[in-house]
Design a protein around this motif. Structure first.
Motif, PDB file in Angstrom:
ATOM      1  N   GLN A   1       0.823  -1.203   0.000  1.00 39.76           N
ATOM      2  CA  GLN A   1       0.000   0.000   0.000  1.00 39.76           C
ATOM      3  C   GLN A   1       0.864   1.262   0.000  1.00 39.76           C
ATOM      4  OE1 GLN A   1      -2.786   0.255   3.247  1.00 39.76           O
ATOM      5  NE2 GLN A   1      -3.016   2.478   3.052  1.00 39.76           N
ATOM      6  N   GLN A   2       1.944   1.245   0.745  1.00 39.30           N
ATOM      7  CA  GLN A   2       2.811   2.427   0.809  1.00 39.30           C
ATOM      8  C   GLN A   2       3.403   2.753  -0.552  1.00 39.30           C
ATOM      9  OE1 GLN A   2       5.601   1.496   3.969  1.00 39.30           O
ATOM     10  NE2 GLN A   2       4.307   2.441   5.520  1.00 39.30           N
ATOM     11  N   ASN A   3       3.714   1.732  -1.344  1.00 38.23           N
ATOM     12  CA  ASN A   3       4.243   1.969  -2.682  1.00 38.23           C
ATOM     13  C   ASN A   3       3.196   2.627  -3.581  1.00 38.23           C
ATOM     14  OD1 ASN A   3       6.558   0.721  -1.813  1.00 38.23           O
ATOM     15  ND2 ASN A   3       6.266  -1.157  -2.968  1.00 38.23           N
TER      16      ASN A   3
ATOM     17  N   ASP B   1       0.614   4.475  -2.541  1.00 37.54           N
ATOM     18  CA  ASP B   1       0.443   5.848  -2.056  1.00 37.54           C
ATOM     19  C   ASP B   1       1.578   6.749  -2.532  1.00 37.54           C
ATOM     20  OD1 ASP B   1      -1.705   4.757  -0.748  1.00 37.54           O
ATOM     21  OD2 ASP B   1      -0.915   5.062   1.285  1.00 37.54           O
TER      22      ASP B   1
END
Length: 340
Positions: free
Chosen positions: A323-325, A327
């Motif tokens: 998910q961080q990638n 975002d």
């Protein structure tokens, strides 16, 4: 694939040829695409039917709205208004369409607009005194008259575009090669426990380029249902006899999440406008029981005669991992293309 769809295969070839020519003309600049000097993110799919565009747009709103002024622009499918409409306190689902009205209800700090002509819609938004800094185009992957800066292509886990055919034999609006325009491909509605091995198999099947990123999400249901004046825990509700209704493209997961052996389910067409006869039939079928529906249907039913026994179940799109990638990629695009 049913027999009729197989018989219509020659028409699928013809439709695919026509859409390929159209895309070729846009790719070569023979047909005009309009670009804008603010970040424009288009979310869509290659196929007809539900791939989870609404929860994906809502995810982007939550990601971006703390830092930027956000506007969503949809065509407003099945709305009863025409032209450009900017949501305000007088708006409802009939004026905006159900999904844009849902955005307006849930996110009062953003602008929500509808216009079948996306170019005009963006121009109208940018003419506002408090104009947006980022525009999210809902279901606009094939709207080539606008050249978005960033494309997010959605495809359902159980109905991958790589396994599909052109309309009317299959459900594709354009050929699989249309995926080449995507900045990111999100495989939606996955099982929560989808293995890395299976994810890699899907990546290979989708034949993405080295510049395209892929992500996998699942539909995450709320642990509460919400009515006009109260909310109830799903765990408490599951043991109770109730009526479940849905007017969405693929209602089975919604029904499966809530139903028990005593429940009854009613299915309506996607984006269905409920008539007085529909409401009477639903009320009679419920026979005093609670009525649980989807959030998208609730915005069309919340002011109806069903309201005293009506509840909805919210959903959201949740990433299996990375998910961080996702975002960071979206935020970097917006930051790089925002006015300084």
């Amino acid at each position: 694939m049913n027999l009729l769809r197989k018989i219509l295969f020659p028409f699928a070839i013809l439709y695919g040829f026509i859409t390929s020519i159209r895309n070729f003309l846009f790719d070569k600049g023979i047909l005009k695409s309009t670009s804008f000097d603010i970040p424009v993110i288009a979310v869509g799919n290659l196929s007809v039917g539900g791939t989870g565009k609404t929860p994906q747009i809502e995810y982007l709103i939550r990601l971006l709205s703390d830092q930027y002024r956000i506007a969503t622009l949809s065509r407003g499918y099945k709305r009863k208004s025409e032209g450009f409409v900017l949501a305000d306190a007088t708006s409802n689902a009939e004026i905006l369409g159900d999904e844009p009205f849902q955005f307006y209800q849930k996110f009062p700090n953003i602008q929500v607009a509808v216009d079948a002509n996306r170019t005009n819609g963006i121009q109208q938004l940018l003419s506002q005194k408090n104009k947006p800094e980022v525009i999210l185009l809902d279901d606009a992957y094939q709207h080539r008259k606008v050249k978005a800066g960033f494309y997010i292509l959605l495809t359902s886990f159980d109905d991958l575009y790589a396994d599909d055919y052109m309309l009317p034999t299959g459900n594709l609006r354009e050929s699989r090669s249309g995926a080449n325009r995507a900045s990111i491909v999100v495989v939606t509605k996955c099982p929560k426990n989808l293995s890395e091995e299976k994810r890699e198999q899907i990546r290979l099947k989708l034949k993405l380029s080295c510049s395209q990123q892929s992500f996998f999400t699942f539909i995450d249901y709320d642990d509460m249902v919400y009515g006009k004046e109260e909310k109830i825990a799903v765990n408490e509700l599951k043991s109770e006899s109730k009526l479940l209704i849905a007017g969405i493209a693929k209602p089975t997961p919604f029904f499966d999440y809530l139903k028990n052996e005593t429940d009854e389910c009613l299915t309506f067409p996607d984006h269905h406008h409920f008539s007085d006869a529909d409401l009477d039939a639903i009320k009679n079928k419920a026979n005093g029981r609670k009525i649980i529906t989807t959030e998208k249907d609730y915005v069309r039913l919340k002011d109806s005669k069903l309201v005293s026994q009506l509840y909805y179940l919210p959903i959201k799109s949740t990433f299996i991992n990375h998910q961080q990638n996702f975002d960071a990629t979206v935020l970097e695009y917006v930051k790089t293309n925002s006015a300084t």
